[in-house]
Design a protein around this motif. Structure first.
Motif, PDB file in Angstrom:
ATOM      1  N   UNK A 222       1.065  -0.971  -0.231  1.00  0.00           N
ATOM      2  CA  UNK A 222       0.352   0.159  -0.476  1.00  0.00           C
ATOM      3  C   UNK A 222       0.956   1.426  -0.269  1.00  0.00           C
ATOM      4  N   UNK A 223       0.433   2.234  -1.145  1.00  0.00           N
ATOM      5  CA  UNK A 223       1.195   3.809  -0.756  1.00  0.00           C
ATOM      6  C   UNK A 223       1.112   4.188   0.593  1.00  0.00           C
ATOM      7  N   UNK A 224       2.299   4.425   1.099  1.00  0.00           N
ATOM      8  CA  UNK A 224       2.839   5.556   2.107  1.00  0.00           C
ATOM      9  C   UNK A 224       3.823   6.931   2.157  1.00  0.00           C
ATOM     10  N   UNK A 225       3.690   7.525   2.688  1.00  0.00           N
ATOM     11  CA  UNK A 225       4.672   8.639   2.951  1.00  0.00           C
ATOM     12  C   UNK A 225       6.117   8.518   2.701  1.00  0.00           C
ATOM     13  N   UNK A 226       7.248   8.690   1.810  1.00  0.00           N
ATOM     14  CA  UNK A 226       8.123   8.501   2.422  1.00  0.00           C
ATOM     15  C   UNK A 226       8.380   7.232   2.119  1.00  0.00           C
ATOM     16  N   UNK A 227       7.748   5.495   1.138  1.00  0.00           N
ATOM     17  CA  UNK A 227       7.847   5.053   0.788  1.00  0.00           C
ATOM     18  C   UNK A 227       8.040   4.397  -0.289  1.00  0.00           C
ATOM     19  N   UNK A 228       8.999   3.879  -1.031  1.00  0.00           N
ATOM     20  CA  UNK A 228       9.238   3.240  -2.405  1.00  0.00           C
ATOM     21  C   UNK A 228       9.637   2.611  -2.307  1.00  0.00           C
ATOM     22  N   UNK A 229       8.989   1.619  -3.459  1.00  0.00           N
ATOM     23  CA  UNK A 229       8.746  -0.230  -3.374  1.00  0.00           C
ATOM     24  C   UNK A 229       9.753  -0.219  -5.017  1.00  0.00           C
ATOM     25  N   UNK A 230      10.876  -0.318  -4.693  1.00  0.00           N
ATOM     26  CA  UNK A 230      11.676  -0.501  -5.684  1.00  0.00           C
ATOM     27  C   UNK A 230      11.790  -1.956  -6.718  1.00  0.00           C
ATOM     28  N   UNK A 231      10.653  -3.373  -5.657  1.00  0.00           N
ATOM     29  CA  UNK A 231      10.653  -4.299  -6.022  1.00  0.00           C
ATOM     30  C   UNK A 231      12.380  -5.078  -6.100  1.00  0.00           C
ATOM     31  N   UNK A 232      12.173  -6.058  -7.351  1.00  0.00           N
ATOM     32  CA  UNK A 232      13.532  -7.231  -7.104  1.00  0.00           C
ATOM     33  C   UNK A 232      14.228  -6.638  -7.780  1.00  0.00           C
TER      34      UNK A 232
END
Length: 358
Positions: A222-232
């Motif tokens: 889920x989108x959260x402030x300051x969080x970046x999901x970069x994947x594998x």
């Protein structure tokens, strides 16, 4: 494990490498027999399939039938049986450990579980020597499986980077100043990802510019402030750049035998916030290279406090990161692991240290 193989070849005369992996047709056979709608459950059933073990064992025995020149047979993990008295085995964790601490890794029930545990016990007792990743695993081998303590050596594991990263001597003097926490792990839930997300939300209240980079998990968060999901990230170079740009590494695992990502972060000069699970307490030095938090009811608040303290204290980050780097240099290269294995292997192989590895 390329770096491990290279370290073994530096120390021993490796006469061959056996491929025990399933063929495409065999993988299809095991996959069909273990299918479950949940991909996670299917994956665990596939790798914990007694049929899969039988097929891999067949490959191992066929290969060993032509390996008469070997004095020692080196096997990593207990996913096949060699039935060869020359075998030494390298064990990250036992099935009893994972059943007790992370039940999701045990898809077996009834007779299938009995067969798995009986075969595992048989392998451990038949092996000429056992190398355990950590003390907890060695204890399980002795207490849960009855292996004599003098046939077990704790050796740890090594850094999987081909070379040590260049030390970042000016991590806090770079242009990018946003305080950054890095998480690396494919199994987000087991590695404490949800708890980290909850703690990071509190961190953002105290440090509004803080950011969290999440590497590895394939599932959309889920989108959260300051969080970046970069994947594998498949590139070692790209992953090294992320370690170099981060300020703190956080891996609050609920169960983790000996996390390689933690060694990578330490080698990159990062201080860490971790939990005391399995081999982690032997990898870090509390208060010197890392801050350890509990896994109980106070886990999220402890994570928040530890992250805030480190993100706000550049001197402490620098001190801990340098100590973490030294610890890898002095103890957790694969050459160190092979050195710890060598006395048992040389004793078994005397007078010639010759080995076959998987």
């Amino acid at each position: 494990m390329h770096a491990f193989s290279a370290a073994m070849r530096e120390r021993f005369d490796v006469v061959g490498r056996l491929d025990t992996e399933l063929s495409a047709a065999e993988r299809l056979q095991v996959a069909a027999a273990t299918y479950r709608p949940s991909r996670a459950r299917w994956t665990e059933r596939f790798y914990k399939s007694n049929r899969g073990v039988e097929l891999r064992s067949r490959h191992a025995r066929a290969g060993l039938a032509t390996a008469d020149a070997a004095d020692v047979v080196f096997q990593t993990h207990a996913l096949f049986e060699t039935s060869d008295a020359r075998t030494v085995m390298y064990v990250d964790c036992t099935h009893q450990q994972s059943m007790a601490q992370w039940p999701a890794w045990n898809p077996l029930r009834g007779r299938s579980l009995e067969r798995w545990l009986a075969r595992e016990r048989r392998q451990y007792h038949a092996a000429a020597h056992l190398f355990a990743f950590c003390t907890e695993t060695a204890t399980s081998l002795a207490t849960d499986y009855g292996v004599p303590a003098d046939r077990i050596t704790v050796v740890g594991a090594g850094l999987n980077f081909e070379t040590l990263p260049e030390p970042d001597t000016d991590r806090d003097g770079r242009g990018d100043t946003a305080p950054t926490v890095l998480f690396v792990g494919n199994d987000f839930k087991r590695k404490g990802g949800p708890q980290l997300l909850a703690a990071f939300a509190d961190v953002r209240h105290r440090i509004p510019t803080a950011r969290l980079w999440v590497v590895g998990t394939p599932h959309r968060l889920p989108a959260e402030p300051g969080v970046t999901q970069l994947g594998r990230i498949g590139s070692r170079e790209e992953l090294s750049r992320l370690y170099a740009r981060a300020d703190v590494f956080c891996l609050p695992s609920l169960f983790d035998p000996f996390p390689g990502a933690l060694l990578e972060a330490m080698a990159s000069g990062l201080p860490s916030v971790v939990t005391a699970t399995c081999g982690v307490p032997e990898m870090v030095v509390e208060g010197t290279t890392a801050t350890t938090v509990g896994r109980g009811d106070t886990m999220i608040s402890e994570l928040t406090g530890a992250l805030v303290r480190l993100l706000l204290d550049a001197d402490e980050r620098s001190r801990m990161g340098a100590a973490a780097r030294r610890r890898v240099e002095e103890r957790f290269l694969w050459s160190h692991v092979v050195d710890r294995m060598a006395p048992a292997i040389e004793r078994l192989a005397a007078p010639v240290a010759t080995q076959v590895s998987r």
